[in-house]
Design an enzyme around this catalytic site. Structure first.
Site, short mmCIF file in Angstrom:
data_model
loop_
_atom_site.label_atom_id
_atom_site.label_comp_id
_atom_site.label_asym_id
_atom_site.label_seq_id
_atom_site.Cartn_x
_atom_site.Cartn_y
_atom_site.Cartn_z
N GLU A 99 72.43 56.90 -52.82
CA GLU A 99 71.25 57.10 -51.98
C GLU A 99 70.23 57.97 -52.70
O GLU A 99 69.02 57.68 -52.67
CB GLU A 99 71.67 57.73 -50.66
CG GLU A 99 70.58 57.74 -49.62
CD GLU A 99 71.12 58.01 -48.22
OE1 GLU A 99 70.65 58.97 -47.59
OE2 GLU A 99 72.01 57.27 -47.78
N GLU A 151 73.60 60.01 -38.85
CA GLU A 151 73.67 58.69 -39.47
C GLU A 151 73.23 57.59 -38.50
O GLU A 151 72.53 56.65 -38.88
CB GLU A 151 75.11 58.42 -39.95
CG GLU A 151 75.62 59.37 -41.01
CD GLU A 151 75.04 59.09 -42.39
OE1 GLU A 151 73.82 58.91 -42.51
OE2 GLU A 151 75.83 59.06 -43.36
N GLU A 221 65.66 65.26 -35.40
CA GLU A 221 65.23 63.96 -35.90
C GLU A 221 63.80 63.65 -35.43
O GLU A 221 62.98 63.14 -36.20
CB GLU A 221 66.19 62.86 -35.42
CG GLU A 221 67.57 62.92 -36.05
CD GLU A 221 67.58 62.47 -37.50
OE1 GLU A 221 66.58 61.84 -37.94
OE2 GLU A 221 68.57 62.74 -38.20
#
Length: 230
Positions: A99, A151, A221
């Site tokens: 990643e 995730e 988030e």
């Protein structure tokens, strides 16, 4: 009982604790996974400057996330009664190397320099939050649930941008596929099962702490998307 909830609370009829929280906090989860930044990618109106800002900041975040993921693995080794937890987490950690390499390659493609990037306040706050979860005092139940939530927000968000009716720009589809693909979705569902197993046997105070942490992840988030969206 299921998910540490009593029968009175519907724990044995409505799925595990995670599923109950997803229904209970559906508005918060939707705000995190259907944020205007994500919607702009899906409908093709995304400001490329915003995308580049996200790319820079998320690269920094993933570097901090590596340490957090390692701490979750250590907690699993010490506290989990299921040996497969360690294997799943090792798989996730190994993928983080790819990643980071992807972020570097993507940044080069977009003409973004990652060497001089400084974390913005929302990013710093999120990274400090991850640091707090790495403490030895934080139970594995709390940590694995936070790991799942982080995730899953990405998986659910970017999968939404890959639906048939989406108008996601071609040049951003690779980004969406990185987290929105079916294999990553399966991985997130596995993490969800792991978190549910822990919550099933957790005492009430740990369940309350874990729920609060789940909500904090959603807030972080949203703040991160806000920062990216500008």
């Amino acid at each position: 009982m299921e998910g540490g909830e009593s029968k009175k609370d519907g724990g044995d009829e409505c799925g595990g604790t995670i599923e109950i929280w997803l229904r209970k906090h559906a508005l918060n989860f939707t705000r995190a996974t259907r944020h205007p930044f994500i919607l702009s990618i899906r409908d093709g109106s995304v400001d490329i400057a915003s995308f580049k800002r996200w790319l820079e900041q998320d690269y920094l975040f993933v570097r901090a996330f590596v340490a957090f993921a390692a701490s979750v693995l250590i907690k699993a080794c010490k506290e989990s009664e299921n040996g497969s937890d360690m294997e799943v987490l090792l798989q996730g950690i190994s993928a983080l190397s790819d990643e980071l390499a992807w972020f570097k390659s993507e940044a080069e493609k977009w003409g973004v320099s990652l060497s001089g990037v400084s974390p913005q306040p929302a990013n710093l706050s999120y990274c400090r939050f991850l640091d707090s979860l790495m403490s030895q005092e934080v139970e594995y139940t709390v940590a694995i649930t936070a790991f799942w939530a982080i995730e899953t927000v990405y998986q659910d968000s970017f999968a939404y941008c890959l639906e048939v009716e989406s108008k996601t720009p071609h040049e951003l589809k690779e980004t969406c596929k990185r987290w929105g693909n079916a294999a990553f979705g399966h991985y997130c569902r596995t993490l969800q099962k792991m978190a549910n197993r822990q919550l099933h046997k957790a005492p009430g105070d740990v369940i309350k702490k874990t729920e609060a942490t789940f909500l904090q992840v959603l807030d972080k988030e949203i703040d991160f998307w806000n920062m990216s969206h500008g």
